[in-house]
Scaffold this motif. Structure first.
Motif, mmCIF file in Angstrom:
data_model
loop_
_atom_site.group_PDB
_atom_site.id
_atom_site.type_symbol
_atom_site.label_atom_id
_atom_site.label_comp_id
_atom_site.label_asym_id
_atom_site.label_seq_id
_atom_site.Cartn_x
_atom_site.Cartn_y
_atom_site.Cartn_z
ATOM 1 N N LEU A 145 -8.353 -11.956 -1.661
ATOM 2 C CA LEU A 145 -9.144 -13.064 -1.397
ATOM 3 C C LEU A 145 -9.430 -13.882 -2.884
ATOM 4 O O LEU A 145 -9.464 -15.085 -2.497
ATOM 5 C CB LEU A 145 -10.839 -12.404 -1.684
ATOM 6 C CG LEU A 145 -12.097 -13.367 -1.356
ATOM 7 C CD1 LEU A 145 -11.401 -14.362 -0.143
ATOM 8 C CD2 LEU A 145 -13.199 -13.009 -1.381
ATOM 9 N N LEU A 146 -9.887 -13.108 -3.761
ATOM 10 C CA LEU A 146 -8.363 -14.764 -4.932
ATOM 11 C C LEU A 146 -7.462 -15.052 -4.974
ATOM 12 O O LEU A 146 -7.714 -15.830 -5.040
ATOM 13 C CB LEU A 146 -9.042 -13.853 -6.459
ATOM 14 C CG LEU A 146 -9.896 -12.636 -6.613
ATOM 15 C CD1 LEU A 146 -10.238 -12.256 -7.754
ATOM 16 C CD2 LEU A 146 -11.513 -14.232 -7.507
ATOM 17 N N ALA A 147 -6.145 -14.033 -4.855
ATOM 18 C CA ALA A 147 -5.612 -15.302 -4.385
ATOM 19 C C ALA A 147 -5.501 -15.731 -3.088
ATOM 20 O O ALA A 147 -4.903 -16.769 -3.648
ATOM 21 C CB ALA A 147 -4.576 -13.527 -3.684
ATOM 22 N N ALA A 148 -7.029 -16.015 -2.107
ATOM 23 C CA ALA A 148 -6.632 -16.978 -1.451
ATOM 24 C C ALA A 148 -7.617 -18.191 -1.682
ATOM 25 O O ALA A 148 -6.527 -19.180 -1.626
ATOM 26 C CB ALA A 148 -7.026 -16.805 0.118
ATOM 27 N N LEU A 149 -8.522 -18.449 -2.512
ATOM 28 C CA LEU A 149 -9.302 -19.153 -2.696
ATOM 29 C C LEU A 149 -8.842 -19.873 -3.989
ATOM 30 O O LEU A 149 -9.176 -19.909 -4.746
ATOM 31 C CB LEU A 149 -10.721 -18.677 -2.935
ATOM 32 C CG LEU A 149 -11.484 -17.789 -1.898
ATOM 33 C CD1 LEU A 149 -12.413 -16.741 -2.140
ATOM 34 C CD2 LEU A 149 -11.476 -18.505 -1.013
ATOM 35 N N ASP A 161 -4.414 4.207 -12.686
ATOM 36 C CA ASP A 161 -2.572 4.425 -12.048
ATOM 37 C C ASP A 161 -2.314 3.164 -12.145
ATOM 38 O O ASP A 161 -2.067 2.348 -11.607
ATOM 39 C CB ASP A 161 -2.012 5.115 -10.541
ATOM 40 C CG ASP A 161 -1.169 5.351 -10.717
ATOM 41 O OD1 ASP A 161 -0.213 4.487 -10.663
ATOM 42 O OD2 ASP A 161 -0.901 6.243 -9.344
ATOM 43 N N PRO A 162 -0.940 3.094 -13.172
ATOM 44 C CA PRO A 162 -0.523 2.354 -13.881
ATOM 45 C C PRO A 162 0.391 1.394 -12.833
ATOM 46 O O PRO A 162 0.294 0.486 -12.292
ATOM 47 C CB PRO A 162 0.703 2.140 -14.649
ATOM 48 C CG PRO A 162 0.168 3.643 -15.121
ATOM 49 C CD PRO A 162 -1.124 4.263 -14.627
ATOM 50 N N GLY A 163 0.918 2.422 -12.258
ATOM 51 C CA GLY A 163 1.882 2.018 -10.791
ATOM 52 C C GLY A 163 0.978 1.684 -9.888
ATOM 53 O O GLY A 163 1.474 0.199 -8.568
ATOM 54 N N ARG A 164 -0.077 2.249 -8.897
ATOM 55 C CA ARG A 164 -0.851 1.334 -8.594
ATOM 56 C C ARG A 164 -1.811 0.147 -8.334
ATOM 57 O O ARG A 164 -1.661 -0.895 -7.559
ATOM 58 C CB ARG A 164 -2.411 2.294 -8.033
ATOM 59 C CG ARG A 164 -1.910 3.435 -7.207
ATOM 60 C CD ARG A 164 -3.045 4.196 -6.964
ATOM 61 N NE ARG A 164 -4.103 4.080 -6.016
ATOM 62 C CZ ARG A 164 -4.025 3.778 -5.034
ATOM 63 N NH1 ARG A 164 -2.936 4.360 -3.971
ATOM 64 N NH2 ARG A 164 -4.973 3.432 -4.209
ATOM 65 N N ALA A 165 -2.021 -0.330 -9.882
ATOM 66 C CA ALA A 165 -2.364 -1.100 -11.086
ATOM 67 C C ALA A 165 -1.603 -2.823 -10.435
ATOM 68 O O ALA A 165 -1.653 -3.623 -9.520
ATOM 69 C CB ALA A 165 -2.924 -1.353 -12.145
ATOM 70 N N ALA A 166 0.006 -2.471 -10.490
ATOM 71 C CA ALA A 166 0.602 -3.326 -10.563
ATOM 72 C C ALA A 166 0.534 -3.789 -8.475
ATOM 73 O O ALA A 166 1.077 -4.662 -8.746
ATOM 74 C CB ALA A 166 2.084 -2.706 -10.868
ATOM 75 N N VAL A 168 -2.011 -3.833 -7.058
ATOM 76 C CA VAL A 168 -2.836 -4.331 -6.635
ATOM 77 C C VAL A 168 -2.655 -5.804 -7.034
ATOM 78 O O VAL A 168 -3.240 -7.387 -5.984
ATOM 79 C CB VAL A 168 -3.915 -3.787 -6.771
ATOM 80 C CG1 VAL A 168 -4.997 -4.249 -6.399
ATOM 81 C CG2 VAL A 168 -4.184 -2.595 -5.852
ATOM 82 N N ALA A 169 -1.912 -6.178 -8.293
ATOM 83 C CA ALA A 169 -2.178 -7.088 -8.608
ATOM 84 C C ALA A 169 -1.049 -7.959 -8.154
ATOM 85 O O ALA A 169 -0.910 -9.207 -8.155
ATOM 86 C CB ALA A 169 -1.258 -6.861 -10.399
ATOM 87 N N ALA A 170 -0.178 -7.612 -7.460
ATOM 88 C CA ALA A 170 1.116 -7.980 -6.453
ATOM 89 C C ALA A 170 0.503 -8.642 -5.964
ATOM 90 O O ALA A 170 1.296 -9.984 -5.634
ATOM 91 C CB ALA A 170 2.545 -7.413 -6.182
ATOM 92 N N ARG A 176 -1.542 -9.427 -12.888
ATOM 93 C CA ARG A 176 -0.177 -8.377 -13.143
ATOM 94 C C ARG A 176 -1.558 -7.125 -14.123
ATOM 95 O O ARG A 176 -2.177 -7.341 -13.268
ATOM 96 C CB ARG A 176 0.006 -9.039 -14.666
ATOM 97 C CG ARG A 176 -0.853 -9.388 -15.743
ATOM 98 C CD ARG A 176 0.707 -9.862 -16.842
ATOM 99 N NE ARG A 176 -0.439 -9.977 -18.330
ATOM 100 C CZ ARG A 176 -0.817 -9.245 -18.810
ATOM 101 N NH1 ARG A 176 -1.293 -8.028 -19.064
ATOM 102 N NH2 ARG A 176 -2.304 -9.636 -20.115
ATOM 103 N N ALA A 177 -0.458 -6.078 -13.825
ATOM 104 C CA ALA A 177 -1.521 -4.879 -14.057
ATOM 105 C C ALA A 177 -1.237 -5.247 -15.993
ATOM 106 O O ALA A 177 -0.502 -5.362 -16.488
ATOM 107 C CB ALA A 177 -0.388 -3.909 -14.212
#
Length: 316
Positions: A145-149, A161-166, A168-170, A176-177
């Protein structure tokens, strides 16, 4: 014989137009603050592995809907839980059923919308980067939603989990993570907490002066520490967030002293009550979810689906 429109998960998500959901959720929050909504406190039936919650609601002009959602531990992801269910939308004039849709994406998007509305109303205008704490479905919905707005606002995602954070950030052009939760929170003017925590994941000492926190997790326990709640000016969807016990109320807001008040977010959105009073004030929006928000999102999804011809027509 009546017909009902069934929207699967993909169709439900596609029909939740971000701008329209934001507008509808704002309308619902204002109606809640003005005591115009009919919505009993959420109830739940408890099973050995989780609970089944029920949330009916009516918002004048938006509609009549009910959500059934199960919250169970996910054996494939220790420490996480699944939220699965359905939302039924009815005609508010004659009561006939209009649509049945997936509660998962609807809950994620309307929750992210309320959290984002709180940040728009309460955060400092020069708040700097945004932190999103969590790497599950709700965190992903918030980042999307933040990406859209606000695609140019820096977003830092943190979790166990750093991999999951990255991953989601993508979902955000400026995401970014972070190195960790403390790292993300210390650098942020706005913090979105979207976890399934059973104990606090935020420390008061990490929060910058004038920070705003939107906390939407903590279904099973407090997501925020007591010091953050103690020092913050408090906002919620409805007064029952503090006056009713979980699952309808918030774990963090139980047992507040009599002099502490919780301001309905809708009263700030309508201009009827003040929000932030100074630049160094710590503000906290604690979300418990509210049936009025489900009504708002379901109304948007149904309207878009009808306009686009999406869904399967079922006879009852």
């Amino acid at each position: 014989m009546s017909e009902i429109r069934f929207l699967d998960g993909g169709q439900t998500r596609a029909a939740l137009d971000p701008a329209r959901v934001m507008d509808a959720v704002a309308t619902a929050l204002v109606a809640v603050a003005r005591d115009q909504v009919s919505a009993p406190p959420r109830i739940a039936a408890h099973a050995p592995g989780g609970l089944l919650g029920a949330m009916p609601g009516h918002v004048p002009g938006l509609g009549l809907a009910a959500k059934l959602v199960s919250v169970f531990a996910d054996p494939e992801r220790p420490g996480r839980s699944s939220h699965l269910g359905i939302v039924a939308l009815f005609d508010e004039a004659d009561g006939h059923p209009l649509a049945l849709m997936d509660a998962g994406p609807l809950t994620e998007v309307r929750t992210a919308a309320s959290a984002t509305l709180s940040a728009r109303a309460l955060a400092r205008t020069d708040g700097g980067p945004v932190a999103v704490v969590g790497t599950g479905a709700q965190a992903r919905a918030q980042v999307s939603l933040l990406a859209a707005l606000a695609p140019k606002t820096p977003v830092r995602v943190a979790g166990r989990d750093p991999g999951r954070a990255a991953s989601v950030a993508a979902a955000h052009p400026s995401g970014r993570a972070a190195l960790g939760i403390e790292d993300a929170v210390r650098a942020a003017g706005t913090v979105f907490c979207c976890t399934g925590a059973v104990r606090p994941v935020i420390d008061r000492d990490w929060l910058a002066p004038g920070a705003h926190i939107s906390s939407v997790g903590g279904s099973h326990g407090p997501e925020l520490d007591a010091a953050t709640v103690r020092d913050a000016t408090l906002f919620a969807e409805w007064p029952g967030a503090a006056t009713t016990p979980p699952p309808s109320g918030a774990h963090e807001l139980q047992g507040l002293p009599p002099e502490r008040s919780v301001t309905p977010l809708g009263a700030v959105l309508s201009g009827e009550l003040p929000g932030r009073r100074d630049e160094d004030e710590l503000t906290l929006f604690k979300s418990t979810g509210h049936a009025a928000l489900d009504v708002a999102a379901a109304q948007v999804a149904h309207a878009v689906a009808v306009a686009e011809g999406w869904g399967t027509r079922l006879s009852l």
